[in-house]
Enzyme design. Structure first.
Site, PDB file in Angstrom:
ATOM      1  N   ASP A  88     -57.538  -0.497 -15.565  1.00 14.29           N
ATOM      2  CA  ASP A  88     -58.426   0.639 -15.280  1.00 14.29           C
ATOM      3  C   ASP A  88     -59.789   0.414 -15.934  1.00 14.29           C
ATOM      4  O   ASP A  88     -60.707   1.221 -15.779  1.00 14.29           O
ATOM      5  CB  ASP A  88     -57.796   1.970 -15.702  1.00 14.29           C
ATOM      6  CG  ASP A  88     -57.550   2.060 -17.191  1.00 14.29           C
ATOM      7  OD1 ASP A  88     -57.776   1.071 -17.909  1.00 14.29           O
ATOM      8  OD2 ASP A  88     -57.127   3.146 -17.654  1.00 14.29           O
ATOM      9  N   SER A  89     -59.939  -0.731 -16.623  1.00 13.35           N
ATOM     10  CA  SER A  89     -61.271  -1.161 -17.080  1.00 13.35           C
ATOM     11  C   SER A  89     -62.212  -1.259 -15.886  1.00 13.35           C
ATOM     12  O   SER A  89     -63.426  -1.298 -16.054  1.00 13.35           O
ATOM     13  CB  SER A  89     -61.184  -2.506 -17.806  1.00 13.35           C
ATOM     14  OG  SER A  89     -60.474  -3.443 -17.033  1.00 13.35           O
ATOM     15  N   ASP A 100     -52.550  -1.208 -13.644  1.00 11.14           N
ATOM     16  CA  ASP A 100     -52.649  -0.189 -14.693  1.00 11.14           C
ATOM     17  C   ASP A 100     -52.386   1.179 -14.099  1.00 11.14           C
ATOM     18  O   ASP A 100     -52.922   1.505 -13.043  1.00 11.14           O
ATOM     19  CB  ASP A 100     -54.100  -0.189 -15.214  1.00 11.14           C
ATOM     20  CG  ASP A 100     -54.181  -0.158 -16.708  1.00 11.14           C
ATOM     21  OD1 ASP A 100     -53.163   0.070 -17.363  1.00 11.14           O
ATOM     22  OD2 ASP A 100     -55.293  -0.389 -17.230  1.00 11.14           O
ATOM     23  N   LYS A 155     -48.520  -1.016 -15.911  1.00  9.36           N
ATOM     24  CA  LYS A 155     -48.781  -0.923 -17.350  1.00  9.36           C
ATOM     25  C   LYS A 155     -49.158   0.518 -17.697  1.00  9.36           C
ATOM     26  O   LYS A 155     -49.879   1.160 -16.939  1.00  9.36           O
ATOM     27  CB  LYS A 155     -49.916  -1.856 -17.760  1.00  9.36           C
ATOM     28  CG  LYS A 155     -50.365  -1.658 -19.202  1.00  9.36           C
ATOM     29  CD  LYS A 155     -51.378  -2.675 -19.642  1.00  9.36           C
ATOM     30  CE  LYS A 155     -52.800  -2.326 -19.311  1.00  9.36           C
ATOM     31  NZ  LYS A 155     -53.317  -1.104 -19.962  1.00  9.36           N
ATOM     32  N   GLU A 189     -50.397   3.087 -21.034  1.00  8.29           N
ATOM     33  CA  GLU A 189     -50.859   3.212 -22.414  1.00  8.29           C
ATOM     34  C   GLU A 189     -50.020   4.259 -23.146  1.00  8.29           C
ATOM     35  O   GLU A 189     -49.673   5.291 -22.557  1.00  8.29           O
ATOM     36  CB  GLU A 189     -52.326   3.659 -22.456  1.00  8.29           C
ATOM     37  CG  GLU A 189     -53.300   2.619 -21.964  1.00  8.29           C
ATOM     38  CD  GLU A 189     -54.760   3.053 -22.098  1.00  8.29           C
ATOM     39  OE1 GLU A 189     -55.043   4.075 -22.752  1.00  8.29           O
ATOM     40  OE2 GLU A 189     -55.608   2.341 -21.536  1.00  8.29           O
ATOM     41  N   GLU A 214     -54.019  -4.043 -28.311  1.00  5.67           N
ATOM     42  CA  GLU A 214     -55.485  -4.087 -28.224  1.00  5.67           C
ATOM     43  C   GLU A 214     -56.143  -3.694 -29.533  1.00  5.67           C
ATOM     44  O   GLU A 214     -55.848  -2.642 -30.109  1.00  5.67           O
ATOM     45  CB  GLU A 214     -55.959  -3.161 -27.084  1.00  5.67           C
ATOM     46  CG  GLU A 214     -57.473  -3.187 -26.918  1.00  5.67           C
ATOM     47  CD  GLU A 214     -57.979  -2.621 -25.599  1.00  5.67           C
ATOM     48  OE1 GLU A 214     -57.161  -2.261 -24.724  1.00  5.67           O
ATOM     49  OE2 GLU A 214     -59.212  -2.541 -25.450  1.00  5.67           O
TER      50      GLU A 214
HETATM   51  O1  KIV Z   1     -57.816  -1.886 -18.380  1.00  2.80           O
HETATM   52  C1  KIV Z   1     -57.773  -3.017 -18.897  1.00  2.80           C
HETATM   53  O2  KIV Z   1     -58.460  -3.955 -18.458  1.00  2.80           O
HETATM   54  C2  KIV Z   1     -56.880  -3.226 -20.019  1.00  2.80           C
HETATM   55  C3  KIV Z   1     -57.022  -4.501 -20.782  1.00  2.80           C
HETATM   56  C4  KIV Z   1     -58.185  -4.415 -21.678  1.00  2.80           C
HETATM   57  C5  KIV Z   1     -55.796  -4.866 -21.499  1.00  2.80           C
HETATM   58  O3  KIV Z   1     -56.112  -2.378 -20.326  1.00  2.80           O
END
Ligand code: KIV
Length: 266
Positions: free
Chosen positions: A46-47, A85, A115, A117, A184
């Site tokens: 989600d970056s 994500d 993934k 968080e 992280e």
């Molecule tokens: O969203 C993302 O790119 C991430 C990475 C920084 C691990 O969670």
């Protein structure tokens, strides 16, 4: 090349002592180039909210956007494990809603895993997903979706009390069924301790050299943004300079009439 790596194969790297290499990607060209290397894993993070959409946090990213970009990355690659994500708000409302959203991601994109968080709080969701056959990666330490709670992107778990919670969370997530854990921006020695305490692989970003693998955000390591100067990012290219130079040369050639040439015309 041509047979996609599975999450199971990736997990076996730990016992073989082989390090996992991972990068984020969000688009066709980046994914295709990465696919032509021996990269193990792509995270459609989600970056993308920050480095693709230019927003100041990852909070606004939607489930539909993750699905859109993940589908592109899956369809542009044949080899690496693809992880999507789960964005902010897509897994916190209820376990049922989280599972429904994860199913949507897997069904509509063809990715291998999701993934999430968070620590203890996501255990019921992880349990349900793992039991339903959805591989899940955890993500501890700096969790950018909690920016409004923490107020900064500074190093996490620097103090003993936070480190104790992180170590407990890592074990709880492993017990709940995560297939791997992103760590992280935490001290290297803490990441080492966590890595040694787990059977599942850890993948670090700003978490030092002792993790079982490393991940970076692709635009950071390619040098797109001159303002990105995080200690943990090694810049492998200066794409900002290369692109700017190319664009300036193009403008010059258009203005002085040397582009297009006779050979470039019909
Ligand atoms: O969203 C993302 O790119 C991430 C990475 C920084 C691990 O969670």
């Amino acid at each position: 090349m041509g047979k996609r790596l599975s999450v199971i194969e990736l997990q076996k790297y730990k016992s073989k002592g082989k390090r996992i290499s991972a990068l984020t990607a969000y688009d066709y060209y980046s994914a295709k180039i990465i696919d032509s290397t021996c990269m193990d894993m792509i995270l459609v993070g989600d970056s993308l909210g920050m480095v693709f959409q230019g927003k100041s946090t990852t909070i606004p990213v939607t489930l539909d956007q993750i699905i859109y970009h993940t589908k592109i990355v899956v369809e542009s690659t044949q080899n690496p494990v693809i992880v999507a994500d789960m964005p902010f708000g897509s897994f916190q409302i209820s376990t049922e809603k989280a599972v429904e959203n994860a199913f949507r991601i897997l069904k509509e994109t063809g990715c291998n895993a999701v993934k999430l968080e968070g620590g203890k709080i996501i255990v019921p969701v992880v349990e349900q997903l793992a039991a339903s056959g959805v591989p899940v990666f955890g993500h501890l330490g700096l969790t950018p979706q909690s920016i409004n709670k923490f107020g900064s992107y500074k190093l996490r778990a620097k103090h003993a009390d936070e480190a104790v919670i992180l170590k407990k969370d890592a074990l709880l997530l492993q017990k709940a069924g995560v297939c791997g854990l992103i760590l992280e921006k935490i001290p290297a020695e803490l990441a080492k301790e966590v890595t040694e305490s787990l059977e599942i692989p850890t993948i670090g970003i700003g978490a030092g050299p002792y993790c079982d693998g490393q991940i970076l955000v692709i635009t950071d390591m390619l040098g797109f943004d001159l303002d990105v100067n995080f200690r943990f990012v090694r810049k492998y290219a200066d794409l900002n300079g290369i692109i700017k130079n190319a664009v300036e040369n193009y403008i010059k050639d258009v203005e002085n009439g040397s582009f297009p040439s006779k050979e470039e015309s019909y």
